[in-house]
Design an enzyme around this catalytic site. Structure first.
Site, PDB file in Angstrom:
ATOM      1  N   LYS A 170       0.858  -1.195   0.000  1.00  0.00           N
ATOM      2  CA  LYS A 170       0.000   0.000   0.000  1.00  0.00           C
ATOM      3  C   LYS A 170       0.888   1.237   0.000  1.00  0.00           C
ATOM      4  CE  LYS A 170      -1.904   2.398   3.239  1.00  0.00           C
ATOM      5  NZ  LYS A 170      -1.654   3.712   2.611  1.00  0.00           N
ATOM      6  N   GLY A 222       7.178   4.870   7.838  1.00  0.00           N
ATOM      7  CA  GLY A 222       6.356   6.061   8.072  1.00  0.00           C
ATOM      8  C   GLY A 222       6.709   6.691   9.407  1.00  0.00           C
ATOM      9  N   SER A 223       5.742   7.407   9.967  1.00  0.00           N
ATOM     10  CA  SER A 223       6.025   8.184  11.178  1.00  0.00           C
ATOM     11  C   SER A 223       5.918   7.318  12.445  1.00  0.00           C
ATOM     12  CB  SER A 223       5.034   9.342  11.269  1.00  0.00           C
ATOM     13  OG  SER A 223       3.730   8.815  11.363  1.00  0.00           O
ATOM     14  N   VAL A 224       6.453   7.829  13.540  1.00  0.00           N
ATOM     15  CA  VAL A 224       6.412   7.100  14.812  1.00  0.00           C
ATOM     16  C   VAL A 224       4.965   6.869  15.285  1.00  0.00           C
ATOM     17  CG1 VAL A 224       7.060   7.186  17.262  1.00  0.00           C
ATOM     18  CG2 VAL A 224       8.719   7.844  15.514  1.00  0.00           C
ATOM     19  N   PRO A 225       4.084   7.887  15.272  1.00  0.00           N
ATOM     20  CA  PRO A 225       2.709   7.635  15.753  1.00  0.00           C
ATOM     21  C   PRO A 225       1.993   6.538  14.962  1.00  0.00           C
ATOM     22  CG  PRO A 225       3.103   9.998  15.512  1.00  0.00           C
ATOM     23  CD  PRO A 225       4.296   9.318  14.940  1.00  0.00           C
ATOM     24  N   THR A 226       2.175   6.527  13.633  1.00  0.00           N
ATOM     25  CA  THR A 226       1.523   5.458  12.851  1.00  0.00           C
ATOM     26  C   THR A 226       2.195   4.123  13.144  1.00  0.00           C
ATOM     27  OG1 THR A 226       1.168   7.110  11.117  1.00  0.00           O
ATOM     28  CG2 THR A 226       0.672   4.845  10.548  1.00  0.00           C
ATOM     29  N   GLU A 244      10.211   1.037  10.053  1.00  0.00           N
ATOM     30  CA  GLU A 244      11.209   2.011   9.590  1.00  0.00           C
ATOM     31  C   GLU A 244      10.604   3.387   9.822  1.00  0.00           C
ATOM     32  OE1 GLU A 244      14.205   1.350   8.433  1.00  0.00           O
ATOM     33  OE2 GLU A 244      14.083  -0.798   8.126  1.00  0.00           O
ATOM     34  N   CYS A 278      14.177  10.547   5.969  1.00  0.00           N
ATOM     35  CA  CYS A 278      14.064  10.114   7.359  1.00  0.00           C
ATOM     36  C   CYS A 278      15.374  10.201   8.130  1.00  0.00           C
ATOM     37  CB  CYS A 278      13.553   8.680   7.387  1.00  0.00           C
ATOM     38  SG  CYS A 278      14.524   7.595   6.329  1.00  0.00           S
ATOM     39  N   GLU A 352      11.156  16.028  14.627  1.00  0.00           N
ATOM     40  CA  GLU A 352      11.382  15.837  13.198  1.00  0.00           C
ATOM     41  C   GLU A 352      10.564  16.872  12.424  1.00  0.00           C
ATOM     42  OE1 GLU A 352       9.782  12.236  11.352  1.00  0.00           O
ATOM     43  OE2 GLU A 352      11.592  12.081  10.135  1.00  0.00           O
ATOM     44  N   GLU A 429      16.176  -2.962   6.569  1.00  0.00           N
ATOM     45  CA  GLU A 429      16.014  -3.119   5.124  1.00  0.00           C
ATOM     46  C   GLU A 429      17.408  -3.135   4.521  1.00  0.00           C
ATOM     47  OE1 GLU A 429      13.052  -0.142   4.035  1.00  0.00           O
ATOM     48  OE2 GLU A 429      11.518  -1.666   4.295  1.00  0.00           O
TER      49      GLU A 429
HETATM   50  N1  LIG Z   1      13.117   4.864   8.556  1.00  0.00           N
HETATM   51  C1  LIG Z   1      12.859   4.918   7.255  1.00  0.00           C
HETATM   52  O1  LIG Z   1      13.381   4.123   6.466  1.00  0.00           O
HETATM   53  C2  LIG Z   1      11.916   5.959   6.704  1.00  0.00           C
HETATM   54  C3  LIG Z   1      11.894   6.178   5.325  1.00  0.00           C
HETATM   55  C4  LIG Z   1      11.011   7.148   4.819  1.00  0.00           C
HETATM   56  C5  LIG Z   1      10.183   7.858   5.673  1.00  0.00           C
HETATM   57  N2  LIG Z   1      10.233   7.635   7.010  1.00  0.00           N
HETATM   58  C6  LIG Z   1       9.390   8.414   7.922  1.00  0.00           C
HETATM   59  O2  LIG Z   1       8.065   8.552   7.386  1.00  0.00           O
HETATM   60  C7  LIG Z   1       7.451   9.748   7.868  1.00  0.00           C
HETATM   61  C8  LIG Z   1       6.841  10.509   6.705  1.00  0.00           C
HETATM   62  O3  LIG Z   1       5.949   9.698   5.995  1.00  0.00           O
HETATM   63  P1  LIG Z   1       4.368   9.829   6.069  1.00  0.00           P
HETATM   64  O4  LIG Z   1       4.016  11.238   6.411  1.00  0.00           O
HETATM   65  O5  LIG Z   1       3.831   9.235   4.828  1.00  0.00           O
HETATM   66  O6  LIG Z   1       4.047   8.871   7.307  1.00  0.00           O
HETATM   67  P2  LIG Z   1       2.635   8.372   7.871  1.00  0.00           P
HETATM   68  O7  LIG Z   1       2.938   7.609   9.117  1.00  0.00           O
HETATM   69  O8  LIG Z   1       1.669   9.478   7.963  1.00  0.00           O
HETATM   70  O9  LIG Z   1       2.055   7.393   6.732  1.00  0.00           O
HETATM   71  C9  LIG Z   1       2.809   6.294   6.268  1.00  0.00           C
HETATM   72  C10 LIG Z   1       1.862   5.256   5.655  1.00  0.00           C
HETATM   73  O10 LIG Z   1       1.024   4.718   6.683  1.00  0.00           O
HETATM   74  C11 LIG Z   1      -0.333   4.724   6.239  1.00  0.00           C
HETATM   75  N3  LIG Z   1      -1.170   4.820   7.435  1.00  0.00           N
HETATM   76  C12 LIG Z   1      -1.529   5.937   8.129  1.00  0.00           C
HETATM   77  N4  LIG Z   1      -2.265   5.598   9.204  1.00  0.00           N
HETATM   78  C13 LIG Z   1      -2.375   4.250   9.202  1.00  0.00           C
HETATM   79  C14 LIG Z   1      -3.023   3.305  10.073  1.00  0.00           C
HETATM   80  N5  LIG Z   1      -3.699   3.691  11.163  1.00  0.00           N
HETATM   81  N6  LIG Z   1      -2.919   1.997   9.771  1.00  0.00           N
HETATM   82  C15 LIG Z   1      -2.220   1.566   8.677  1.00  0.00           C
HETATM   83  N7  LIG Z   1      -1.601   2.413   7.815  1.00  0.00           N
HETATM   84  C16 LIG Z   1      -1.673   3.740   8.085  1.00  0.00           C
HETATM   85  C17 LIG Z   1      -0.400   5.927   5.313  1.00  0.00           C
HETATM   86  O11 LIG Z   1      -1.520   5.853   4.448  1.00  0.00           O
HETATM   87  C18 LIG Z   1       0.927   5.792   4.576  1.00  0.00           C
HETATM   88  O12 LIG Z   1       0.857   4.847   3.540  1.00  0.00           O
HETATM   89  C19 LIG Z   1       8.582  10.530   8.539  1.00  0.00           C
HETATM   90  O13 LIG Z   1       8.475  10.389   9.946  1.00  0.00           O
HETATM   91  C20 LIG Z   1       9.848   9.829   8.035  1.00  0.00           C
HETATM   92  O14 LIG Z   1      10.969   9.973   8.857  1.00  0.00           O
HETATM   93  C21 LIG Z   1      11.064   6.687   7.539  1.00  0.00           C
END
Ligand SMILES: NC(=O)c1ccc[n+]([C@@H]2O[C@H](COP(=O)([O-])OP(=O)(O)OC[C@H]3O[C@@H](n4cnc5c(N)ncnc54)[C@H](O)[C@@H]3O)[C@@H](O)[C@H]2O)c1
Length: 455
Positions: A170, A222-226, A244, A278, A352, A429
């Site tokens: 997704k 994605g982000s820490v809260p998610t 990640e 990130c 961040e 990864e």
């Molecule tokens: N560590 C890494 O490798 C890495 C790489 C890229 C980005 N990031 C991090 O990602 C963040 C930015 O990305 P973002 O704004 O897209 O993050 P996000 O957490 O808002 O969303 C990430 C994904 O999660 C999905 N999602 C949201 N809520 C969900 C839920 N309740 N259940 C299941 N899926 C859900 C979103 O649709 C999206 O596909 C930053 O914090 C960045 O540091 C980390």
């Protein structure tokens, strides 16, 4: 691609509305897609299970051949994929092309490992023995962020598929398009239909995927809260997760560094991908003796870089920016920002930002900077610039981060594992270790003699 409008629709059963994706450079809508609902997600899982039955029976060498063919097609379509990524994500075409290179390299790397995955043979008393089989998990889910859409899809799917799994991916609803190209390429390369499936949608669709009883594993970027929500949902199904997550990484610049390299990489560590990476080194600790020189040089180079990119010199102030070109007036721009005289307790230093903002902090001693660099809940990456080889390794060993760069920053060779400490997540990864996150170990115990009754 000028009038490109991609309509991503299937045959919705219980879809939960549509979403639009934009081109950040101009603000125009480039795609309208249906967010998949629970029934559709279940259909995708069923398809993935059927494909898994076929794929997991193939030997590693057969999977290797198909992944290599997919890598070849990615190389061949590099410019097209990079263009799609630039339109939908907003990154520069130069960076998008580099991303695509890391993608075919990733597929080649895991194709190479596919044929050599093997278990152990263990001798037991009286001629009996045991052996281990390294088996795929089943249907894995990948959920991606918007900053590296095609790369995330490749970095998650390549090891998963090399190990014999199926993957449902997704993408972020902000960047839904390029993952579809990957699905097309995998099919063209010879993978069974449904083995790599792209599911469109936001949080609700993501939840259906994570909660599905037949999903064996979730790999999330994605982000820490998610990430916390993903872990909670996965815990209910006792599913392994790879997380990640975000970062607020320190970059430590000692006074004995090669100044030119340190300045170049500090800029790259902050302004790559408009600061939306990130692992960016956004807390730049500079030793007191050289902070004035460093600050001067980083500003000068920043202006040159900007002037080159935008054909005009703009202030280094973090303001909203409206380009001269009328086509770009509705786009989303901001000028890169460098903040000096920062303190550790400032919000810009602790949280961040995920934008083009560099915070410069002064320090005196190695012990002091290590304590301050580690004073964060994140632990994704860190960097150190120094000519003192012993100090370089000593500092790298003390930094609480999943990746430490010495005299460089933000390079991601596919051979090296990448992932976080602390709240930046767990699992990795890239690198050989990642196959461990997509396999499970079966022990087979073989009796060669007769067995006694214990009753
Ligand atoms: N560590 C890494 O490798 C890495 C790489 C890229 C980005 N990031 C991090 O990602 C963040 C930015 O990305 P973002 O704004 O897209 O993050 P996000 O957490 O808002 O969303 C990430 C994904 O999660 C999905 N999602 C949201 N809520 C969900 C839920 N309740 N259940 C299941 N899926 C859900 C979103 O649709 C999206 O596909 C930053 O914090 C960045 O540091 C980390």
């Amino acid at each position: 691609l000028g009038t490109w409008n991609y309509v991503l629709v299937g045959a919705p059963v219980d879809a939960s509305g549509t979403e639009k994706a934009f081109e950040p450079a101009t603000g125009r809508v480039i795609a309208t897609f249906t967010c998949l609902g629970e029934k559709e997600v279940s259909l995708d899982v069923e398809n993935a299970k059927a494909a898994f039955k076929i794929w997991s029976k193939k030997c590693g060498r057969e999977r290797c051949q198909i992944l290599l063919e997919a890598a070849r097609i990615i190389k061949e379509r590099k410019d097209e994929i990079a263009t799609v990524e630039t339109i939908n994500n907003g990154k520069s075409i130069f960076e998008a092309r580099l991303d695509v290179d890391t993608c075919w390299q990733c597929l080649e790397y895991y194709a190479g490992l596919a044929a050599s995955m093997a278990g152990e043979h263990i001798q037991l008393p009286e001629g009996s023995f045991g052996y281990t089989r390294r088996e795929p998990l089943g249907v894995c889910v990948g959920i991606g962020a918007w900053n590296y859409p095609f790369q995330t899809a490749c970095w998650k799917s390549a090891p998963a598929l090399a190990c014999g799994n199926a993957m449902i991916f997704k993408p972020s609803p902000f960047t839904p398009v390029s993952a579809l190209l990957l699905a097309e390429i995998y099919t063209q390369a010879g993978m069974p239909p449904g083995l790599f499936n792209v599911v469109q949608g936001g949080a609700a669709t993501g939840q259906f995927l994570c909660q599905h009883q037949d999903v064996a594993k979730v790999s999330f970027t994605g982000s820490v809260p998610t990430g916390m929500k993903i872990m909670e949902m996965s815990a209910k199904g006792i599913k392994p997760v790879t997380l990640e997550l975000g970062g607020k990484s320190p970059l430590i610049i000692f006074s004995d560094c090669n100044m030119e390299n340190a300045v170049k990489r500090a800029l790259m560590a902050n302004f790559l991908m408009q600061g939306q990476v990130c692992c960016n080194g956004t807390r730049v600790f500079v030793q007191k003796e050289i902070i004035d020189k460093f600050t001067k040089e980083v500003r000068v180079l920043g202006f040159v870089k900007l002037a080159k990119e935008q054909g005009a010199s703009v202030l280094c102030g973090g303001d909203l920016y409206v380009p001269e070109d009328p086509k770009l007036k509705e786009g989303y721009y901001m000028t890169p920002c460098i903040l000096t005289n920062c303190r550790d307790d400032m919000t810009c230093v602790r949280e961040e930002i995920f934008g083009p903002v560099m915070s410069i902090l002064s320090f005196d001693t190695e012990a002091e900077v290590l304590e301050r660099a580690n004073d964060t809940t994140f632990g994704l990456a860190a960097g150190v610039f120094t000519r003192d080889i012993q100090r370089a390794h000593r500092v790298a060993a003390e930094l609480q981060a999943g990746t430490c760069y010495i005299n460089n920053y933000n390079v991601s060779p596919v051979e090296l594992p990448f992932g976080g400490y602390k709240k930046s997540g767990f699992g990795r990864e890239n690198g050989r270790v990642t196959i461990e996150y997509y396999l499970q170990l079966k022990t087979v115990c073989v009796e060669m003699g007769n067995v006694e009754s214990v009753f």
